[in-house]
Design a protein around this motif. Structure first.
Motif, PDB file in Angstrom:
ATOM      1  N   VAL A   1       0.854  -1.190   0.000  1.00  0.00           N
ATOM      2  CA  VAL A   1       0.000   0.000   0.000  1.00  0.00           C
ATOM      3  C   VAL A   1       0.887   1.237   0.000  1.00  0.00           C
ATOM      4  O   VAL A   1       1.715   1.417   0.900  1.00  0.00           O
ATOM      5  CB  VAL A   1      -0.944   0.031   1.217  1.00  0.00           C
ATOM      6  CG1 VAL A   1      -1.818   1.292   1.177  1.00  0.00           C
ATOM      7  CG2 VAL A   1      -1.819  -1.219   1.254  1.00  0.00           C
ATOM      8  N   TRP A   2       0.700   2.088  -1.006  1.00  0.00           N
ATOM      9  CA  TRP A   2       1.484   3.323  -1.136  1.00  0.00           C
ATOM     10  C   TRP A   2       0.783   4.470  -0.432  1.00  0.00           C
ATOM     11  O   TRP A   2      -0.413   4.709  -0.627  1.00  0.00           O
ATOM     12  CB  TRP A   2       1.681   3.677  -2.608  1.00  0.00           C
ATOM     13  CG  TRP A   2       2.283   5.032  -2.812  1.00  0.00           C
ATOM     14  CD1 TRP A   2       1.622   6.192  -3.101  1.00  0.00           C
ATOM     15  CD2 TRP A   2       3.666   5.379  -2.714  1.00  0.00           C
ATOM     16  NE1 TRP A   2       2.506   7.238  -3.197  1.00  0.00           N
ATOM     17  CE2 TRP A   2       3.769   6.766  -2.961  1.00  0.00           C
ATOM     18  CE3 TRP A   2       4.830   4.650  -2.444  1.00  0.00           C
ATOM     19  CZ2 TRP A   2       4.987   7.439  -2.938  1.00  0.00           C
ATOM     20  CZ3 TRP A   2       6.045   5.315  -2.426  1.00  0.00           C
ATOM     21  CH2 TRP A   2       6.112   6.694  -2.681  1.00  0.00           C
ATOM     22  N   LEU A   3       1.540   5.220   0.402  1.00  0.00           N
ATOM     23  CA  LEU A   3       1.018   6.399   1.085  1.00  0.00           C
ATOM     24  C   LEU A   3       1.882   7.595   0.705  1.00  0.00           C
ATOM     25  O   LEU A   3       3.064   7.659   1.039  1.00  0.00           O
ATOM     26  CB  LEU A   3       1.029   6.188   2.601  1.00  0.00           C
ATOM     27  CG  LEU A   3       0.135   5.011   3.042  1.00  0.00           C
ATOM     28  CD1 LEU A   3       0.995   3.878   3.579  1.00  0.00           C
ATOM     29  CD2 LEU A   3      -0.866   5.450   4.090  1.00  0.00           C
ATOM     30  N   SER A   4       1.272   8.542   0.013  1.00  0.00           N
ATOM     31  CA  SER A   4       1.998   9.685  -0.539  1.00  0.00           C
ATOM     32  C   SER A   4       2.348  10.710   0.536  1.00  0.00           C
ATOM     33  O   SER A   4       1.866  10.656   1.663  1.00  0.00           O
ATOM     34  CB  SER A   4       1.154  10.368  -1.618  1.00  0.00           C
ATOM     35  OG  SER A   4       0.847   9.485  -2.660  1.00  0.00           O
ATOM     36  N   GLY A   5       3.152  11.683   0.131  1.00  0.00           N
ATOM     37  CA  GLY A   5       3.547  12.766   1.016  1.00  0.00           C
ATOM     38  C   GLY A   5       2.582  13.934   0.964  1.00  0.00           C
ATOM     39  O   GLY A   5       1.581  13.938   0.233  1.00  0.00           O
ATOM     40  N   TYR A   6       2.902  14.953   1.739  1.00  0.00           N
ATOM     41  CA  TYR A   6       2.111  16.174   1.826  1.00  0.00           C
ATOM     42  C   TYR A   6       2.090  16.876   0.472  1.00  0.00           C
ATOM     43  O   TYR A   6       3.132  17.177  -0.108  1.00  0.00           O
ATOM     44  CB  TYR A   6       2.762  17.071   2.891  1.00  0.00           C
ATOM     45  CG  TYR A   6       2.106  18.384   3.155  1.00  0.00           C
ATOM     46  CD1 TYR A   6       0.927  18.468   3.888  1.00  0.00           C
ATOM     47  CD2 TYR A   6       2.698  19.568   2.731  1.00  0.00           C
ATOM     48  CE1 TYR A   6       0.346  19.695   4.174  1.00  0.00           C
ATOM     49  CE2 TYR A   6       2.123  20.806   3.011  1.00  0.00           C
ATOM     50  CZ  TYR A   6       0.947  20.848   3.722  1.00  0.00           C
ATOM     51  OH  TYR A   6       0.386  22.069   3.998  1.00  0.00           O
TER      52      TYR A   6
ATOM     53  N   LEU B   1       3.290  -1.550   4.097  1.00  0.00           N
ATOM     54  CA  LEU B   1       3.024  -0.127   3.928  1.00  0.00           C
ATOM     55  C   LEU B   1       4.278   0.574   3.422  1.00  0.00           C
ATOM     56  O   LEU B   1       5.372   0.356   3.951  1.00  0.00           O
ATOM     57  CB  LEU B   1       2.575   0.505   5.244  1.00  0.00           C
ATOM     58  CG  LEU B   1       1.334  -0.090   5.909  1.00  0.00           C
ATOM     59  CD1 LEU B   1       0.977   0.702   7.161  1.00  0.00           C
ATOM     60  CD2 LEU B   1       0.156  -0.134   4.947  1.00  0.00           C
ATOM     61  N   VAL B   2       4.104   1.432   2.411  1.00  0.00           N
ATOM     62  CA  VAL B   2       5.214   2.204   1.857  1.00  0.00           C
ATOM     63  C   VAL B   2       4.827   3.675   1.942  1.00  0.00           C
ATOM     64  O   VAL B   2       3.930   4.131   1.241  1.00  0.00           O
ATOM     65  CB  VAL B   2       5.506   1.816   0.402  1.00  0.00           C
ATOM     66  CG1 VAL B   2       6.733   2.567  -0.113  1.00  0.00           C
ATOM     67  CG2 VAL B   2       5.729   0.309   0.279  1.00  0.00           C
ATOM     68  N   GLY B   3       5.505   4.410   2.822  1.00  0.00           N
ATOM     69  CA  GLY B   3       5.145   5.805   3.050  1.00  0.00           C
ATOM     70  C   GLY B   3       6.271   6.749   2.726  1.00  0.00           C
ATOM     71  O   GLY B   3       7.417   6.525   3.126  1.00  0.00           O
ATOM     72  N   SER B   4       5.949   7.817   2.003  1.00  0.00           N
ATOM     73  CA  SER B   4       6.938   8.811   1.614  1.00  0.00           C
ATOM     74  C   SER B   4       6.669  10.129   2.334  1.00  0.00           C
ATOM     75  O   SER B   4       5.557  10.648   2.290  1.00  0.00           O
ATOM     76  CB  SER B   4       6.883   9.033   0.098  1.00  0.00           C
ATOM     77  OG  SER B   4       7.783  10.043  -0.305  1.00  0.00           O
ATOM     78  N   SER B   5       7.672  10.663   3.025  1.00  0.00           N
ATOM     79  CA  SER B   5       7.575  11.944   3.722  1.00  0.00           C
ATOM     80  C   SER B   5       6.401  11.925   4.712  1.00  0.00           C
ATOM     81  O   SER B   5       6.394  11.108   5.631  1.00  0.00           O
ATOM     82  CB  SER B   5       7.459  13.072   2.698  1.00  0.00           C
ATOM     83  OG  SER B   5       7.636  14.333   3.303  1.00  0.00           O
ATOM     84  N   MET B   6       5.385  12.785   4.540  1.00  0.00           N
ATOM     85  CA  MET B   6       4.236  12.716   5.428  1.00  0.00           C
ATOM     86  C   MET B   6       3.624  11.325   5.408  1.00  0.00           C
ATOM     87  O   MET B   6       3.097  10.846   6.426  1.00  0.00           O
ATOM     88  CB  MET B   6       3.174  13.749   5.031  1.00  0.00           C
ATOM     89  CG  MET B   6       1.969  13.762   5.968  1.00  0.00           C
ATOM     90  SD  MET B   6       0.615  14.831   5.428  1.00  0.00           S
ATOM     91  CE  MET B   6      -0.158  13.806   4.160  1.00  0.00           C
TER      92      MET B   6
END
Length: 248
Positions: free
Chosen positions: A29-34, A98-103
């Motif tokens: 699951v990709w979670l983008s930044g702000y 989970l794959v989260g970038s920045s925020m």
């Protein structure tokens, strides 16, 4: 493998845009930044990886981001955390990477803490937990504090495009989701990729998260000449390799 897309309806009538590659689990699951979205180069690269490897992959846009509905200025950490949990609960089954970038790294941590039984592993890129209290305010000029106090919003200049609207609601709400003042109760394997030349998230901030996470299987990779986005070909190759390791 092909990628499907659609919208997830939220109780308040807003809609979250999503794209999915069907395949073998665990689901990545990709979670983008702000102010970022699911069409960025890193998210796209993982979609291509999922198609090539036959892996399950899901990406989405938060409220007020990308293809999703909503007014970005009304967004808060609470709202974006709820978006992530809604996508996880309603669109996935079984274990998750989970794959989260920045925020997105902060949101990933909050989601992992809320659904610990679902988390198989995590990959974080320049994670920015607590950025509303520990990073943003330290860089505000005096006029920013005046604008936030008097008007409720300050338009912060950005080298990435249009100014960032920083709201009083975002800052006040973010404080209630701080995680770095105590051990972070995540026990799954974690891989952190961090640029040494990141002007937005200092590498020591990301290292603080790595040290706070309870898991004994945490690998912190400092890319000495890397920036915040870590979107160069070699950076994306490192990301894909990290996700491939954890998802396999």
């Amino acid at each position: 493998m092909s990628e499907t897309s659609g919208f997830l309806a939220r109780p308040d009538g807003e809609r979250l845009a999503w794209r999915r590659v069907a395949g073998a689990g665990p689901t990545v699951v990709w979670l983008s930044g702000y102010r970022s979205d699911m069409a960025g180069s890193k998210a796209e690269a993982l979609a291509e990886w999922a198609k090539a490897k036959g892996r399950s992959y899901l990406r989405f846009d938060y409220f007020g981001h990308g293809e999703s509905s909503g007014d970005f200025v009304k967004g808060t950490i609470t709202r974006w955390r709820e978006d992530a949990l809604a996508v996880i609960d309603e669109m996935t089954e079984g274990p998750l990477v989970l794959v989260g970038s920045s925020m997105g790294g902060w949101i990933a941590c909050l989601a992992a803490m809320a659904r610990p039984e679902r988390i198989a592993a995590m990959t974080l890129i320049a994670p920015a937990p607590d950025f509303t209290t520990k990073l943003m305010p330290t860089r505000f000029p005096p006029e920013a504090l005046d604008a936030i106090r008097d008007a409720g919003v300050w338009m912060q200049p950005s080298e990435y495009g249009d100014p960032n609207p920083i709201t009083r609601a975002l800052l006040e709400d973010g404080a209630r989701w701080s995680i770095l003042d105590a051990p972070v109760p995540i026990t799954a394997p974690v891989r952190i990729l961090q640029g040494g030349e990141d002007p937005d998230v200092p590498w020591r901030h990301a290292l603080e998260l790595a040290q706070a996470i309870k898991s004994v299987d945490v690998v912190f990779s400092l890319i000495k000449d890397g920036d915040h986005r870590l979107s160069r070909e070699q950076d994306i190759a490192r990301l894909v390799a990290a996700v491939d390791e954890l998802a396999s």
